[in-house]
Design a protein around this motif. Structure first.
Motif, PDB file in Angstrom:
ATOM      1  N   ASP A   1      98.267-132.582 -38.223  1.00 22.99           N
ATOM      2  CA  ASP A   1      99.163-132.391 -39.355  1.00 22.99           C
ATOM      3  C   ASP A   1     100.612-132.403 -38.902  1.00 22.99           C
ATOM      4  N   ASP A   2     101.253-133.528 -39.143  1.00 26.00           N
ATOM      5  CA  ASP A   2     102.647-133.657 -38.727  1.00 26.00           C
ATOM      6  C   ASP A   2     103.554-132.674 -39.436  1.00 26.00           C
ATOM      7  N   ASP A   3     103.124-132.189 -40.574  1.00 24.18           N
ATOM      8  CA  ASP A   3     103.969-131.253 -41.313  1.00 24.18           C
ATOM      9  C   ASP A   3     104.181-129.979 -40.549  1.00 24.18           C
ATOM     10  N   ASP A   4     103.311-129.702 -39.615  1.00 25.58           N
ATOM     11  CA  ASP A   4     103.472-128.487 -38.833  1.00 25.58           C
ATOM     12  C   ASP A   4     104.804-128.450 -38.129  1.00 25.58           C
ATOM     13  N   ALA A   5     105.316-129.597 -37.721  1.00 31.19           N
ATOM     14  CA  ALA A   5     106.572-129.613 -36.992  1.00 31.19           C
ATOM     15  C   ALA A   5     107.769-129.382 -37.913  1.00 31.19           C
ATOM     16  N   ARG A   6     107.670-129.821 -39.128  1.00 32.31           N
ATOM     17  CA  ARG A   6     108.747-129.716 -40.116  1.00 32.31           C
ATOM     18  C   ARG A   6     110.130-129.979 -39.519  1.00 32.31           C
ATOM     19  N   PRO A   7     110.319-131.148 -38.931  1.00 37.01           N
ATOM     20  CA  PRO A   7     111.639-131.430 -38.356  1.00 37.01           C
ATOM     21  C   PRO A   7     112.696-131.557 -39.450  1.00 37.01           C
ATOM     22  N   GLN A   8     113.865-131.013 -39.208  1.00 36.63           N
ATOM     23  CA  GLN A   8     114.942-131.025 -40.182  1.00 36.63           C
ATOM     24  C   GLN A   8     116.266-131.396 -39.526  1.00 36.63           C
ATOM     25  N   VAL A   9     117.025-132.188 -40.274  1.00 31.64           N
ATOM     26  CA  VAL A   9     118.383-132.506 -39.844  1.00 31.64           C
ATOM     27  C   VAL A   9     119.323-131.787 -40.796  1.00 31.64           C
ATOM     28  N   LYS A  10     120.333-131.094 -40.256  1.00 35.45           N
ATOM     29  CA  LYS A  10     121.324-130.457 -41.129  1.00 35.45           C
ATOM     30  C   LYS A  10     122.705-130.709 -40.544  1.00 35.45           C
ATOM     31  N   LEU A  11     123.687-130.942 -41.405  1.00 39.17           N
ATOM     32  CA  LEU A  11     125.065-131.013 -40.946  1.00 39.17           C
ATOM     33  C   LEU A  11     125.633-129.601 -41.010  1.00 39.17           C
ATOM     34  N   VAL A  12     126.383-129.205 -39.976  1.00 41.48           N
ATOM     35  CA  VAL A  12     126.983-127.865 -39.944  1.00 41.48           C
ATOM     36  C   VAL A  12     128.395-127.934 -39.370  1.00 41.48           C
ATOM     37  N   ASP A  13     129.171-126.886 -39.612  1.00 43.22           N
ATOM     38  CA  ASP A  13     130.541-126.744 -39.072  1.00 43.22           C
ATOM     39  C   ASP A  13     131.560-127.637 -39.741  1.00 43.22           C
ATOM     40  N   PHE A  14     132.148-127.106 -40.816  1.00 40.16           N
ATOM     41  CA  PHE A  14     133.065-127.929 -41.596  1.00 40.16           C
ATOM     42  C   PHE A  14     134.504-127.446 -41.541  1.00 40.16           C
ATOM     43  N   ALA A  15     134.863-126.778 -40.445  1.00 42.71           N
ATOM     44  CA  ALA A  15     136.225-126.248 -40.313  1.00 42.71           C
ATOM     45  C   ALA A  15     137.281-127.343 -40.277  1.00 42.71           C
ATOM     46  N   HIS A  16     136.876-128.533 -39.868  1.00 43.15           N
ATOM     47  CA  HIS A  16     137.849-129.622 -39.746  1.00 43.15           C
ATOM     48  C   HIS A  16     137.528-130.790 -40.666  1.00 43.15           C
ATOM     49  N   THR A  17     136.692-130.534 -41.646  1.00 46.95           N
ATOM     50  CA  THR A  17     136.334-131.594 -42.591  1.00 46.95           C
ATOM     51  C   THR A  17     137.473-131.780 -43.585  1.00 46.95           C
ATOM     52  N   LEU A  18     137.864-133.028 -43.804  1.00 48.56           N
ATOM     53  CA  LEU A  18     138.969-133.325 -44.710  1.00 48.56           C
ATOM     54  C   LEU A  18     138.559-134.351 -45.765  1.00 48.56           C
ATOM     55  N   ASP A  19     139.453-134.571 -46.707  1.00 44.63           N
ATOM     56  CA  ASP A  19     139.207-135.578 -47.747  1.00 44.63           C
ATOM     57  C   ASP A  19     139.094-136.969 -47.137  1.00 44.63           C
ATOM     58  N   GLY A  20     138.270-137.789 -47.744  1.00 45.77           N
ATOM     59  CA  GLY A  20     138.073-139.129 -47.219  1.00 45.77           C
ATOM     60  C   GLY A  20     139.159-140.118 -47.608  1.00 45.77           C
ATOM     61  N   ASN A  21     139.825-139.871 -48.700  1.00 50.76           N
ATOM     62  CA  ASN A  21     140.906-140.763 -49.156  1.00 50.76           C
ATOM     63  C   ASN A  21     140.504-142.228 -49.222  1.00 50.76           C
ATOM     64  N   ASP A  22     139.365-142.501 -49.815  1.00 52.35           N
ATOM     65  CA  ASP A  22     138.913-143.874 -50.031  1.00 52.35           C
ATOM     66  C   ASP A  22     138.591-144.662 -48.783  1.00 52.35           C
ATOM     67  N   VAL A  23     138.409-143.973 -47.659  1.00 55.27           N
ATOM     68  CA  VAL A  23     138.025-144.651 -46.420  1.00 55.27           C
ATOM     69  C   VAL A  23     136.726-144.008 -45.950  1.00 55.27           C
ATOM     70  N   ILE A  24     135.807-144.806 -45.432  1.00 56.53           N
ATOM     71  CA  ILE A  24     134.566-144.189 -44.966  1.00 56.53           C
ATOM     72  C   ILE A  24     134.821-143.423 -43.665  1.00 56.53           C
ATOM     73  N   ASP A  25     133.923-142.503 -43.338  1.00 55.38           N
ATOM     74  CA  ASP A  25     134.052-141.722 -42.110  1.00 55.38           C
ATOM     75  C   ASP A  25     133.487-142.555 -40.965  1.00 55.38           C
ATOM     76  N   HIS A  26     134.281-143.551 -40.557  1.00 54.16           N
ATOM     77  CA  HIS A  26     133.809-144.507 -39.552  1.00 54.16           C
ATOM     78  C   HIS A  26     133.592-143.853 -38.186  1.00 54.16           C
ATOM     79  N   ASN A  27     134.308-142.756 -37.946  1.00 53.00           N
ATOM     80  CA  ASN A  27     134.162-142.041 -36.680  1.00 53.00           C
ATOM     81  C   ASN A  27     132.769-141.404 -36.602  1.00 53.00           C
ATOM     82  N   PHE A  28     132.402-140.675 -37.647  1.00 48.39           N
ATOM     83  CA  PHE A  28     131.086-140.036 -37.691  1.00 48.39           C
ATOM     84  C   PHE A  28     129.992-141.100 -37.712  1.00 48.39           C
ATOM     85  N   LEU A  29     130.196-142.122 -38.529  1.00 48.12           N
ATOM     86  CA  LEU A  29     129.187-143.168 -38.702  1.00 48.12           C
ATOM     87  C   LEU A  29     128.884-143.897 -37.396  1.00 48.12           C
ATOM     88  N   GLY A  30     129.935-144.257 -36.657  1.00 50.15           N
ATOM     89  CA  GLY A  30     129.727-144.944 -35.376  1.00 50.15           C
ATOM     90  C   GLY A  30     128.895-144.084 -34.438  1.00 50.15           C
TER      91      GLY A  30
END
Lengths: 288, 299
Positions: free
Chosen positions: A237-266
């Motif tokens: 039963d693969d569900d036993d592992a229940r792997p999860q991805v979460k984004l955390v730590d948004f102290a430096h998160t800013l508005d995107g201003n119509d540009v994608i987050d190419h830094n994170f994406l790369g």
């Protein structure tokens, strides 16, 4: 309300020298101190904006901690705390890894001092070379019946091969404290693979990042969590592992201003490739 | 006979006794190997890449064909110098509009000299490189009315912010660009040109998501299209006549990938793709509005 220090912090701030650190209660909530200065304000601002932003698709919300507002908490000198979902409360023996995404942790509007500090750290780690760096991790060692985590110093000095090794160790069951032992990658397919596995979730995030211009997640981390308790008890039963991805730590998160987050994406694409490589060659010797 | 290429929009220009590239009348482009190791480095890259079986055929088309090196009379009169012999990517066009876009949120890379790093990062921060993941290096457009080329000044181009870059991308596919600089670009050729270019960029993106052969530091994407017959003909032939092409150029700083994808180039490429997509989408929205207003006017 019973508050205690969380057991599984792998990166970020901990309670030290009288400064408050994060706390958890027994109702599945995580209390994160609002950081000093603009960072704290910024993080609250992000959570406030994100939690009510109708442009964020529902299937993407699952990758972010649920926000429960801010609260002053006893024992923290009345300092405000951000109240979040405790991402680990449903796990009994969680293995956790924190990976900071992006080939740079600084951003144009930051102070010169901050930029220089970040640059130095980025260049000295896999951030510049690989687009991400492992901030910390902890794995449940069945043999020892305890959690194993590498020293912070070791993590800082990790190069590309070290990062690969860490990603394998994270899903292995053999003696982790022995640096020379080859990781057995026992849980590779149940954690990284599968229709609900880490890779699938990362690919979903990637698609969103290719188009979203709402936020730039500077210096943000991806947390990978999975249940290690039942892994060796067998069963398919693969569900036993229940792997999860979460984004955390948004102290430096800013508005995107119509540009994608190419830094994170790369960085995310690079990280995805590392995970894929491990899935495709579960036997480590294939990489040599 | 070798002559100065007409359509250089960025990089060194062989003019006024300066050292720069040359072209012949057989579709070949001669790029001088610079004194420092960069020229040799670029030659080495072309050599290994052009014969690399791990590169799929449909990706090779995005790179100029390589014809080895040759000793050629240099443009600055300094005698015979080794030159890279490449396909002249604009030789099939009569009046090509060309744009050079440097891709990546950083043009420096690990292990460069402190001096080079400082020079690069300053330029990256002063342009849209850091903020957008790419910067427009230069462009020129063929103007049908004037029957001549229009190009903005280099200083203006390097001073672009996000809106400037957007505006340049719109101007690039407009027919009213050289007229009054304050006029709104009409994006007359946007859907044919960017439609074709987008398909090619997406193909490149898919390759960059997994290729770990090379890191294309400081590399540019060249967009070329034929402006000649667009306004005269139209319909289904338009795309074929336009022959909008994407080519990667400038490999003086390419390094081996060492098992890691070129996340710097890829991030910038994705951002650039989004800009192109946004322009195409705004055309759809503009057309929808026109349709609606026509309906309302009882058309």
């Amino acid at each position: 309300m019973q508050l205690k220090v969380p057991e599984h912090q792998v990166a970020g701030h901990i309670a030290k020298d009288g400064k408050p650190g994060p706390l958890v209660d027994d109702k599945g909530r995580f209390f994160k101190p609002v950081q000093e200065g603009s960072r704290g304000e910024n993080e609250v601002k992000f959570y406030e904006s994100f939690s009510s932003n109708t442009k964020v698709p529902d299937h993407i919300r699952r990758y972010f901690p649920v926000y429960h507002g801010t609260q002053a908490v006893e024992g923290s000198d009345g300092a405000a705390m951000i109240v979040l979902e405790n991402l680990l409360s449903e796990y009994s023996k969680p293995s956790v890894m924190d990976v900071k995404m992006g080939s740079r942790t600084w951003y144009p509007d930051a102070s010169e001092e901050y930029i220089q500090k970040c640059l130095k750290k980025d260049m000295g780690t896999t951030t510049v070379s690989s687009g991400f760096r492992i901030s910390g991790f902890e794995v449940y060692d069945h043999k020892e019946s305890s959690f194993w985590k590498p020293e912070r110093k070791l993590l800082r000095g990790l190069n590309v091969d070290g990062a690969r090794l860490a990603l394998r160790k994270f899903v292995s069951s053999n003696s982790l404290s022995d640096i020379d032992s080859k990781p057995d990658s026992a849980f590779v397919s149940s954690v990284y693979g599968g229709s609900n596995g880490i890779l699938t979730q990362l690919l979903e995030l990637k698609t969103w990042f290719e188009n979203q211009t709402l936020y730039h997640f500077n210096s943000c981390s991806i947390l990978m969590v999975y249940e290690n308790e039942s892994m060796l008890k067998g069963g398919d039963d693969d569900d036993d592992a229940r792997p999860q991805v979460k984004l955390v730590d948004f102290a430096h998160t800013l508005d995107g201003n119509d540009v994608i987050d190419h830094n994170f994406l790369g960085g995310l694409c690079s990280f995805i490739n590392f995970i894929r490589d491990i899935l495709q060659s579960p036997d480590e010797s294939a990489e040599t | 006979m070798l002559k100065v290429p007409e359509h250089q929009v960025a990089g060194h220009i062989a003019r006024d006794g300066k050292l720069g590239p040359l072209v012949d009348d057989e579709g070949r482009f001669f790029k001088p190997l610079q004194g420092d190791s960069r020229g040799e480095h670029e030659a080495k890259f072309y050599d290994s890449f052009s014969s690399n079986k791990k590169v799929p055929d449909h990706i090779h088309r995005y790179f100029p064909v390589y014809h080895g090196t040759q000793l050629v009379e240099a443009s600055d009169g300094s005698g015979k110098l080794p030159h890279l012999v490449l396909e002249d990517v604009v030789s099939g066009y009569s009046n090509p509009s060309v744009m050079d876009v440097k891709i990546g949120s950083r043009t420096w890379y690990p292990d460069v000299s402190e001096e080079y790093f400082k020079k690069c990062i300053k330029k990256d921060r002063d342009t849209t490189t850091v903020s957008l993941g790419f910067r427009v290096s230069g462009f020129k457009i063929f103007d049908h009315q004037e029957l001549s080329f229009w190009r903005p000044e280099k200083k203006l181009v390097l001073g672009f912010n996000a809106d400037g870059a957007r505006s340049a991308l719109r101007k690039f596919v407009s027919s009213n660009s050289s007229a009054d600089s304050n006029s709104i670009p009409n994006c007359a050729f946007a859907s044919e040109v960017y439609g074709g270019i987008l398909t090619q960029l997406l193909e490149l993106k898919a390759w960059f998501e997994t290729q770990t052969l090379n890191h294309f530091n400081s590399c540019s994407i060249l967009m070329v299209y034929e402006n000649e017959s667009i306004l005269m003909k139209g319909g289904d032939d338009a795309q074929a006549l336009l022959r909008a092409q994407v080519k990667l150029v400038d490999f003086a700083h390419v390094l081996e990938g060492n098992g890691v994808i070129d996340h710097n180039f890829l991030g910038g490429l994705c951002s650039f793709i989004k800009f192109i997509k946004d322009i195409l989408q705004s055309l759809d929205e503009r057309d929808d509005e026109t349709d609606t207003s026509q309906l309302e006017n009882g058309n």
